[in-house]
Motif scaffolding. Structure first.
Motif, PDB file in Angstrom:
ATOM      1  N   LEU A  46       0.825  -1.206   0.000  1.00  0.00           N
ATOM      2  CA  LEU A  46       0.000   0.000   0.000  1.00  0.00           C
ATOM      3  C   LEU A  46       0.866   1.265   0.000  1.00  0.00           C
ATOM      4  CD1 LEU A  46      -2.784  -1.000   2.563  1.00  0.00           C
ATOM      5  CD2 LEU A  46      -2.996  -0.854   0.079  1.00  0.00           C
ATOM      6  N   LEU A  47       1.945   1.232   0.778  1.00  0.00           N
ATOM      7  CA  LEU A  47       2.830   2.386   0.833  1.00  0.00           C
ATOM      8  C   LEU A  47       3.529   2.619  -0.497  1.00  0.00           C
ATOM      9  CD1 LEU A  47       4.460   1.964   4.365  1.00  0.00           C
ATOM     10  CD2 LEU A  47       2.696   3.582   3.694  1.00  0.00           C
ATOM     11  N   HIS A  48       4.007   1.540  -1.103  1.00  0.00           N
ATOM     12  CA  HIS A  48       4.767   1.680  -2.345  1.00  0.00           C
ATOM     13  C   HIS A  48       3.858   1.887  -3.550  1.00  0.00           C
ATOM     14  CE1 HIS A  48       8.846   1.042  -0.860  1.00  0.00           C
ATOM     15  NE2 HIS A  48       8.334   0.168  -0.025  1.00  0.00           N
ATOM     16  N   GLN A  49       2.547   1.763  -3.352  1.00  0.00           N
ATOM     17  CA  GLN A  49       1.625   2.071  -4.431  1.00  0.00           C
ATOM     18  C   GLN A  49       1.762   3.527  -4.844  1.00  0.00           C
ATOM     19  OE1 GLN A  49      -1.471   3.957  -4.138  1.00  0.00           O
ATOM     20  NE2 GLN A  49      -2.437   3.375  -6.066  1.00  0.00           N
ATOM     21  N   ARG A  50       2.072   4.401  -3.876  1.00  0.00           N
ATOM     22  CA  ARG A  50       2.274   5.812  -4.179  1.00  0.00           C
ATOM     23  C   ARG A  50       3.435   6.009  -5.148  1.00  0.00           C
ATOM     24  NH1 ARG A  50       4.260   8.771  -0.987  1.00  0.00           N
ATOM     25  NH2 ARG A  50       3.247  10.739  -1.486  1.00  0.00           N
ATOM     26  N   ALA A  51       4.511   5.252  -4.916  1.00  0.00           N
ATOM     27  CA  ALA A  51       5.711   5.426  -5.741  1.00  0.00           C
ATOM     28  C   ALA A  51       5.478   4.993  -7.182  1.00  0.00           C
ATOM     29  CB  ALA A  51       6.880   4.655  -5.139  1.00  0.00           C
ATOM     30  N   SER A  52       4.487   4.113  -7.415  1.00  0.00           N
ATOM     31  CA  SER A  52       4.235   3.615  -8.772  1.00  0.00           C
ATOM     32  C   SER A  52       3.456   4.620  -9.613  1.00  0.00           C
ATOM     33  CB  SER A  52       3.471   2.287  -8.702  1.00  0.00           C
ATOM     34  OG  SER A  52       2.175   2.485  -8.163  1.00  0.00           O
ATOM     35  N   LYS A  53       2.838   5.620  -8.980  1.00  0.00           N
ATOM     36  CA  LYS A  53       2.033   6.611  -9.708  1.00  0.00           C
ATOM     37  C   LYS A  53       2.906   7.796 -10.117  1.00  0.00           C
ATOM     38  CE  LYS A  53      -1.990   4.503  -9.030  1.00  0.00           C
ATOM     39  NZ  LYS A  53      -2.911   4.104 -10.099  1.00  0.00           N
ATOM     40  N   ARG A 161      -3.721   8.393  -6.417  1.00  0.00           N
ATOM     41  CA  ARG A 161      -2.325   8.125  -6.042  1.00  0.00           C
ATOM     42  C   ARG A 161      -2.181   7.760  -4.576  1.00  0.00           C
ATOM     43  NH1 ARG A 161       2.577  10.990  -4.606  1.00  0.00           N
ATOM     44  NH2 ARG A 161       4.328   9.879  -5.556  1.00  0.00           N
ATOM     45  N   ASN A 162      -3.023   8.324  -3.723  1.00  0.00           N
ATOM     46  CA  ASN A 162      -2.904   8.081  -2.283  1.00  0.00           C
ATOM     47  C   ASN A 162      -3.978   7.135  -1.760  1.00  0.00           C
ATOM     48  OD1 ASN A 162      -0.701  10.111  -1.196  1.00  0.00           O
ATOM     49  ND2 ASN A 162      -1.896  11.208  -2.730  1.00  0.00           N
ATOM     50  N   ALA A 163      -4.488   6.274  -2.639  1.00  0.00           N
ATOM     51  CA  ALA A 163      -5.509   5.323  -2.204  1.00  0.00           C
ATOM     52  C   ALA A 163      -4.972   4.354  -1.155  1.00  0.00           C
ATOM     53  CB  ALA A 163      -6.045   4.541  -3.407  1.00  0.00           C
ATOM     54  N   GLY A 164      -3.682   4.105  -1.172  1.00  0.00           N
ATOM     55  CA  GLY A 164      -3.094   3.210  -0.179  1.00  0.00           C
ATOM     56  C   GLY A 164      -2.868   3.868   1.166  1.00  0.00           C
ATOM     57  N   ILE A 207     -13.278  12.630  -0.553  1.00  0.00           N
ATOM     58  CA  ILE A 207     -12.743  11.772   0.508  1.00  0.00           C
ATOM     59  C   ILE A 207     -13.437  10.416   0.489  1.00  0.00           C
ATOM     60  CG2 ILE A 207     -12.619  11.470   3.018  1.00  0.00           C
ATOM     61  CD1 ILE A 207     -12.080  14.464   3.254  1.00  0.00           C
ATOM     62  N   PHE A 208     -14.758  10.411   0.247  1.00  0.00           N
ATOM     63  CA  PHE A 208     -15.469   9.139   0.126  1.00  0.00           C
ATOM     64  C   PHE A 208     -14.934   8.334  -1.060  1.00  0.00           C
ATOM     65  CE2 PHE A 208     -19.283  11.219   2.340  1.00  0.00           C
ATOM     66  CZ  PHE A 208     -18.890  10.689   3.568  1.00  0.00           C
ATOM     67  N   LEU A 209     -14.637   9.023  -2.172  1.00  0.00           N
ATOM     68  CA  LEU A 209     -14.047   8.345  -3.331  1.00  0.00           C
ATOM     69  C   LEU A 209     -12.684   7.768  -2.978  1.00  0.00           C
ATOM     70  CD1 LEU A 209     -14.025   7.603  -6.332  1.00  0.00           C
ATOM     71  CD2 LEU A 209     -13.116   9.898  -6.810  1.00  0.00           C
ATOM     72  N   LEU A 210     -11.891   8.545  -2.243  1.00  0.00           N
ATOM     73  CA  LEU A 210     -10.580   8.059  -1.795  1.00  0.00           C
ATOM     74  C   LEU A 210     -10.726   6.791  -0.958  1.00  0.00           C
ATOM     75  CD1 LEU A 210      -7.474   8.511  -1.229  1.00  0.00           C
ATOM     76  CD2 LEU A 210      -8.199   9.880   0.726  1.00  0.00           C
ATOM     77  N   LEU A 211     -11.695   6.772  -0.056  1.00  0.00           N
ATOM     78  CA  LEU A 211     -11.899   5.603   0.803  1.00  0.00           C
ATOM     79  C   LEU A 211     -12.373   4.403  -0.010  1.00  0.00           C
ATOM     80  CD1 LEU A 211     -13.552   7.296   3.914  1.00  0.00           C
ATOM     81  CD2 LEU A 211     -11.204   6.472   3.688  1.00  0.00           C
ATOM     82  N   GLU A 212     -13.208   4.648  -1.032  1.00  0.00           N
ATOM     83  CA  GLU A 212     -13.639   3.549  -1.901  1.00  0.00           C
ATOM     84  C   GLU A 212     -12.452   2.980  -2.671  1.00  0.00           C
ATOM     85  OE1 GLU A 212     -16.545   1.929  -2.371  1.00  0.00           O
ATOM     86  OE2 GLU A 212     -17.240   2.988  -0.575  1.00  0.00           O
ATOM     87  N   ASN A 213     -11.597   3.871  -3.181  1.00  0.00           N
ATOM     88  CA  ASN A 213     -10.392   3.412  -3.875  1.00  0.00           C
ATOM     89  C   ASN A 213      -9.503   2.605  -2.928  1.00  0.00           C
ATOM     90  OD1 ASN A 213     -11.169   4.629  -6.251  1.00  0.00           O
ATOM     91  ND2 ASN A 213      -9.979   6.504  -5.888  1.00  0.00           N
ATOM     92  N   HIS A 214      -9.401   3.075  -1.678  1.00  0.00           N
ATOM     93  CA  HIS A 214      -8.599   2.359  -0.686  1.00  0.00           C
ATOM     94  C   HIS A 214      -9.174   0.972  -0.418  1.00  0.00           C
ATOM     95  CE1 HIS A 214      -6.162   1.599   2.862  1.00  0.00           C
ATOM     96  NE2 HIS A 214      -7.269   1.362   3.552  1.00  0.00           N
ATOM     97  N   GLY A 216     -10.992  -0.916  -2.431  1.00  0.00           N
ATOM     98  CA  GLY A 216     -10.719  -1.803  -3.564  1.00  0.00           C
ATOM     99  C   GLY A 216      -9.277  -2.247  -3.627  1.00  0.00           C
ATOM    100  N   LEU A 217      -8.351  -1.299  -3.390  1.00  0.00           N
ATOM    101  CA  LEU A 217      -6.932  -1.635  -3.411  1.00  0.00           C
ATOM    102  C   LEU A 217      -6.584  -2.605  -2.285  1.00  0.00           C
ATOM    103  CD1 LEU A 217      -4.243  -0.904  -4.841  1.00  0.00           C
ATOM    104  CD2 LEU A 217      -3.943   0.886  -3.119  1.00  0.00           C
ATOM    105  N   LEU A 218      -7.171  -2.378  -1.108  1.00  0.00           N
ATOM    106  CA  LEU A 218      -6.904  -3.243   0.037  1.00  0.00           C
ATOM    107  C   LEU A 218      -7.410  -4.651  -0.216  1.00  0.00           C
ATOM    108  CD1 LEU A 218      -5.779  -3.344   2.903  1.00  0.00           C
ATOM    109  CD2 LEU A 218      -8.014  -2.630   3.746  1.00  0.00           C
ATOM    110  N   ASN A 219      -8.605  -4.781  -0.787  1.00  0.00           N
ATOM    111  CA  ASN A 219      -9.135  -6.111  -1.098  1.00  0.00           C
ATOM    112  C   ASN A 219      -8.244  -6.841  -2.097  1.00  0.00           C
ATOM    113  OD1 ASN A 219     -11.338  -5.838   0.604  1.00  0.00           O
ATOM    114  ND2 ASN A 219     -12.685  -5.036  -0.986  1.00  0.00           N
TER     115      ASN A 219
END
Length: 417
Positions: A46-53, A161-164, A207-214, A216-219
């Motif tokens: 999740l942390l390194h997901q930022r670096a990939s964007k 980019r910060n979904a993680g 922010i709700f969109l960010l949490l939804e992205n998080h 999905g990424l977490l799952n």
């Protein structure tokens, strides 16, 4: 207790940080934390997901610099030129940090997350929101429109980019949008306050969109984590399976030779004594419970740097890196005593263990050679009466070593060819 998954065989503790740096690290760790505690491998992904964007970040840096340049060109104000100069400096720093993150990711050096990009991103966001606030205050309508569109674009990129890292992303969104909303409410331009009244709703929606992205990424990463666990670990006991055992062998044998007289790698082959009678007489459910409890006892009997693996059935392998012969014998005795202890849930189950011991490079230099040597020694232990251990060492004399176990289990060690 032995570790189950090995990503780094040896870890070197970092030097203690200075007091001021530790506060920054604590703050960064809180900002980068997810909505729920997660295993280290998921958290690192999740942390390194930022670096990939990298493309998203590059566009954001260019867009903020362009906005500052346009503001300077249209107003000629000192604040606009100061904004442009600050964007040049900070943008260069963020590009450098981005390239360093990419290089580290390509080298698979995911040993931690540096805090410099985190605070650089936060500083850049504050700089942008101050510049956009000034754009609204300038009263120049094109600048106000440009600021609003720029903030909307940046917030969209942050939600991806910060979904993680949802806490960090939500903070950046609030810093970007809310001051802009306050500026439009205070602006004397007719009806511009309507934009400010809608800004909190826009902020909440993003922010709700960010949490939804998080979510999905977490799952996704949780599914990958489960798949890795199933591929590399025994489903019943949780111990590394045959495939993971081979990987651990390769990693441990690739380490440098120890400077001490210790063996680089000592291998135990274990086979349970009396397990078939338990399985047949008390049922497979009891047999499974015995295997789970034996696995727990094995992990409790070895060092943290050692690895207990289940190859199948009642066959186990333990890998002990950088260990002396005496220490290995002590662990073998401890295992025999632990396994032979009666089971509270099945007092009728009489289980012991026979152990064969081989060491690199005395008995081989490859996984196959060491396993074969330890396996031969284990069968010799069974032939000699079970409940004991045999050291595979063709160049030493036979030695009798009797672990202190119950009266029904006599331990021994004998050199076999």
């Amino acid at each position: 207790m032995t570790a189950i998954v090995a990503s780094n065989i040896h870890s070197v503790p970092a030097a203690p940080p200075q007091r001021s740096k530790s506060r920054l690290r604590v703050g960064a760790d809180w900002l980068l934390a997810g909505t729920h505690p997660e295993p280290d491998d998921i958290r690192n992904e999740l942390l390194h997901q930022r670096a990939s964007k990298t493309k998203t970040l590059a566009v954001a840096i260019f867009a903020s610099l362009l906005a500052a340049t346009i503001a300077a060109a249209l107003t000629g104000a000192a604040w606009a030129y100061a904004w442009m100069a600050a964007e040049l400096v900070l943008g260069s720093i963020r590009v450098y940090l981005m390239m360093a993150d990419v290089a580290k990711a390509k080298a698979a050096q995911r040993t931690g997350t540096t805090i410099a990009p985190i605070w650089a991103g936060l500083t850049s966001t504050i700089l942008i929101t101050v510049g956009c606030y000034q754009c609204v205050g300038s009263g120049v309508l094109p600048l106000i429109l440009m600021a609003g569109i720029g903030i909307a674009n940046l917030v969209g990129g942050i939600s991806s980019r910060n979904a993680g890292t949802p806490r960090y992303g939500a903070l950046l969104i609030c810093i970007l949008t809310l001051p802009f909303g306050v500026a439009t409410i205070l602006s004397p331009i007719p009806y511009l306050f309507l934009v400010g009244l809608q800004t909190p709703l826009y902020t909440a929606g993003m922010i709700f969109l960010l949490l939804e992205n998080h979510k999905g990424l977490l799952n996704l990463h949780r599914s990958e984590h489960r798949n890795r666990q199933m591929a590399h670990h025994d489903l019943l006991t949780g111990l590394p399976n045959r495939a993971m055992n081979q990987k651990l062998f390769a990693e441990l044998l690739a380490t440098p030779e120890p400077t001490s007289p210790n063996s680089k790698l000592t291998v135990f082959c274990l086979d349970l004594d009396g397990f078939k009678a338990v399985n047949d007489g008390l049922g497979h459910a009891t047999g499974d419970a015995v295997l789970v409890e034996v696995s727990r006892r094995l992990r409790a009997s070895v060092r943290e740097v050692d690895f207990a693996c289940r190859l199948g059935g009642d066959e186990f392998v333990i890998l002990l890196p950088d260990i002396s012969s005496d220490a290995a014998i002590s662990i073998a005795r401890r295992i025999i005593a632990a396994v032979s202890t009666p089971f509270e849930f099945a007092p009728a189950a009489k289980i012991g263990v026979s152990i064969g011991i081989a060491a690199a490079t005395r008995d081989g230099n490859t996984a196959d050679e060491l396993l074969s040597a330890a396996d031969r020694a284990m069968y010799e232990a069974k032939r000699r009466g079970k409940g004991g251990f045999v050291i595979h060492a063709p160049d030493v004399e036979a030695v009798s070593l009797v672990p202190e176990v119950d009266a029904h289990h006599a331990g021994f060690a004998e050199a076999v060819a």
